[in-house]
Design an enzyme around this catalytic site. Structure first.
Site, PDB file in Angstrom:
ATOM      1  CB  CYS A  38      -8.421  -9.121  -4.392  1.00  0.00           C
ATOM      2  SG  CYS A  38      -8.522  -7.586  -3.443  1.00  0.00           S
ATOM      3  CB  CYS A  65      -8.874 -11.802   2.875  1.00  0.00           C
ATOM      4  SG  CYS A  65      -8.834 -10.034   2.525  1.00  0.00           S
ATOM      5  CB  CYS A  83       5.424 -11.477   4.163  1.00  0.00           C
ATOM      6  SG  CYS A  83       3.773 -11.094   3.525  1.00  0.00           S
ATOM      7  CB  CYS A  95      -5.637 -12.263  -3.711  1.00  0.00           C
ATOM      8  SG  CYS A  95      -4.851 -12.652  -2.141  1.00  0.00           S
ATOM      9  CB  CYS A 128       2.575 -10.595  -3.789  1.00  0.00           C
ATOM     10  SG  CYS A 128       3.711  -9.713  -2.709  1.00  0.00           S
TER      11      CYS A 128
END
Length: 364
Positions: free
Chosen positions: A119, A115, A108, A122, A333
């Site tokens: 979100c 980012c 990954c 996350c 994740c």
């Protein structure tokens, strides 16, 4: 001569490497040899490229240099997952995760330092955004991280939004599958996006890999609460985009749906999800929320996940439940976040408000 006045020779396609060879007075095929040394033999020292002429190596060393990512720290999970904290040339850091399965070994890869998408579920979103990665920094995560076994699959699902760094990500994906490079086929490479509708068909047109879209909600109001990007690219437009995608080979969209307890995991959500995707080929990949210290969401109970999946299956949809790997080392994740980073740029919601104003949802 210091590296800062030389040109970085990594992250170039074969054609670009051929041009660099010609630029210093050598034939294009020498550029192909150089590409293979860097991207297949994993060599970052011109002097070790023994089938290149001494003159060529001397000219290369005079004009170019070959940086390399480093491993700052490494943590191993009880399930065999390994999380790498990857050091970059400018001392920024990202995380990459090696995930072993019985039939494949997946890496990954991160595409940005931080980012922009904000979100709320996350952990990366709490870092803010620093910069895009260059193509070589993505390729080097594959070439120079000490994985126990050779990587067979790549997912661009680490830190960052890949389609927000489109050109560099596409270049890295091309290098991943080049027959003179790592030779990882496009069927074994997956790009995951939050749903930047304006770039999805452009990505599909490249025919460089599989497409996965993070959905995570069945109404605009619900999805916008956890994914501010939905304010700019609401669900209806995203579904229209997916419905009309023109794939160059026999592919379909994968939707990733993160189940959060008492938020988006009800029977009603399952039926709405089925209705959204019922009229075009797709696959739904269910994931259970991986808890992190930044927001008080909870993971659903297993029986709730199975009930949700069974509703989708009853509608003749392909729906799988993917078990999280590496949760004990915060490698699953939604858990990636460099340890040294402190939140100096506001919460994800505050930053996302600048990029995706809440008022924009009402305009759709």
């Amino acid at each position: 001569m210091s590296p800062d006045v030389k040109e970085n020779l990594k992250g170039l396609t074969v054609q670009e490497m051929e041009a660099k060879s010609v630029e210093i007075g050598h034939a294009p095929f020498h550029g192909r040899q150089l590409f293979r040394w860097i991207n297949q033999r994993k060599v970052s020292d011109f002097s070790l490229m023994t089938d290149l002429s001494k003159d060529f190596r001397t000219k290369l060393a005079e004009k170019f240099y070959l940086p390399q990512v480093t491993v700052a720290t490494k943590e191993e999970s009880k399930d065999g997952t390994i999380k790498f904290l990857v050091g970059l040339e400018d001392n920024e850091k990202v995380e990459a995760v090696y995930i072993p399965f019985e039939d494949r070994n997946t890496l990954c890869i991160s595409t940005q330092v931080g980012c922009k998408m904000g979100c709320t579920f996350c952990a990366t979103g709490y870092m803010g955004f620093t910069r895009n990665l260059k193509s070589w920094e993505m390729v080097d995560q594959l070439l120079h991280l000490p994985t126990p076994k050779e990587v067979s699959n790549i997912v661009l699902m680490g830190m960052g939004e890949p389609l927000d760094n489109f050109d560099e990500v596409m270049k890295a994906m091309a290098i991943f599958q080049d027959p003179m490079g790592p030779k990882i086929g496009k069927r074994h490479i997956t790009l995951s996006t939050v749903g930047l509708t304006n770039k999805i068909q452009k990505f599909v047109d490249t025919n460089l890999g599989n497409l996965a879209i993070s959905l995570h909600g069945t109404t605009d109001e619900q999805r916008a609460l956890i994914m501010p990007v939905n304010r700019k690219y609401p669900i209806a437009g995203l579904m229209d985009c997916c419905r009309n995608l023109k794939f160059k080979s026999r592919r379909r969209v994968t939707f990733e749906y993160l189940l959060i307890r008492d938020f988006n995991d009800s029977d009603e959500d399952a039926y709405r999800l089925a209705s959204l995707v019922s009229d075009f080929p797709c696959k739904i990949n269910l994931l259970a929320y991986n808890e992190n210290p930044f927001i008080d969401f909870k993971r659903p109970k297993d029986e709730r996940i199975i009930a949700f999946q069974n509703i989708l299956l009853s509608k003749d949809l392909t729906a799988t439940y993917r078990l999280s790997r590496g949760r004990d080392i915060a490698a699953a994740c939604g858990q990636l976040r460099t340890a040294e980073t402190t939140n100096k740029k506001g919460t994800p919601a505050q930053r996302a408000e600048l990029a995706f104003p809440a008022a924009s949802l009402a305009a759709h």
